[in-house]
Scaffold this motif. Sequence first.
Motif, PDB file in Angstrom:
ATOM      1  N   THR A  89       0.814  -1.210   0.000  1.00  0.00           N
ATOM      2  CA  THR A  89       0.000   0.000   0.000  1.00  0.00           C
ATOM      3  C   THR A  89       0.848   1.260   0.000  1.00  0.00           C
ATOM      4  N   THR A  90       0.271   2.345  -0.485  1.00  0.00           N
ATOM      5  CA  THR A  90       0.894   3.660  -0.356  1.00  0.00           C
ATOM      6  C   THR A  90       0.185   4.475   0.729  1.00  0.00           C
ATOM      7  N   ASP A  91      -0.851   3.894   1.334  1.00  0.00           N
ATOM      8  CA  ASP A  91      -1.606   4.569   2.387  1.00  0.00           C
ATOM      9  C   ASP A  91      -1.823   3.605   3.557  1.00  0.00           C
ATOM     10  N   PRO A  92      -0.764   3.294   4.329  1.00  0.00           N
ATOM     11  CA  PRO A  92      -0.896   2.317   5.404  1.00  0.00           C
ATOM     12  C   PRO A  92      -1.966   2.665   6.433  1.00  0.00           C
ATOM     13  N   ARG A  93      -2.027   3.926   6.844  1.00  0.00           N
ATOM     14  CA  ARG A  93      -3.019   4.308   7.866  1.00  0.00           C
ATOM     15  C   ARG A  93      -4.439   4.207   7.330  1.00  0.00           C
ATOM     16  N   GLY A  94      -4.628   4.636   6.108  1.00  0.00           N
ATOM     17  CA  GLY A  94      -5.953   4.547   5.503  1.00  0.00           C
ATOM     18  C   GLY A  94      -6.402   3.105   5.326  1.00  0.00           C
ATOM     19  N   ASP A  95      -5.499   2.253   4.861  1.00  0.00           N
ATOM     20  CA  ASP A  95      -5.853   0.849   4.683  1.00  0.00           C
ATOM     21  C   ASP A  95      -6.069   0.150   6.021  1.00  0.00           C
ATOM     22  N   HIS A  96      -5.296   0.545   7.039  1.00  0.00           N
ATOM     23  CA  HIS A  96      -5.497  -0.020   8.379  1.00  0.00           C
ATOM     24  C   HIS A  96      -6.888   0.344   8.887  1.00  0.00           C
ATOM     25  N   ALA A  97      -7.271   1.596   8.702  1.00  0.00           N
ATOM     26  CA  ALA A  97      -8.610   2.045   9.122  1.00  0.00           C
ATOM     27  C   ALA A  97      -9.690   1.321   8.331  1.00  0.00           C
TER      28      ALA A  97
END
Length: 128
Positions: free
Chosen positions: A59-67
């Motif tokens: 991913t390029t958006d770890p926090r977004g994907d985690h959420a």
Amino acid sequence: MMEPMSASLSTAPTSVLGLALTFDPTAPELPETLATLRARPGLVLEEPQMPFAALALETTDPRGDHAWLESLAGVLAVDVVFVEVLAEEALAGHRRGPRRRRSRDPLDDAPLPDSGPATEADPDFPSA
């Protein structure tokens, strides 16, 4: 009054996340959630051992994907096992210099001689 500095950000680096999911096995939406996870590009879901499952996510958006993972029906917890941030060169498949193997002995910090490029005979050679 000073104006806020604007930072020019380049494209976010790609990260590989190793995650452990905890599911609610009684959730009626769980089969749909598992199907959603299996269909997502860049995500590899191991066969769940209820109530747990391991997954890898590029991913390029770890926090977004985690959420996003936390918001899925039937997901009780998302635990981070590891995070690796990939350099742009690694993504493009470029390497600086020849491949070097690391010693498996944690007490051995001596450099190893260059064994040349990886081959299929090498146990660490990635299989396609």
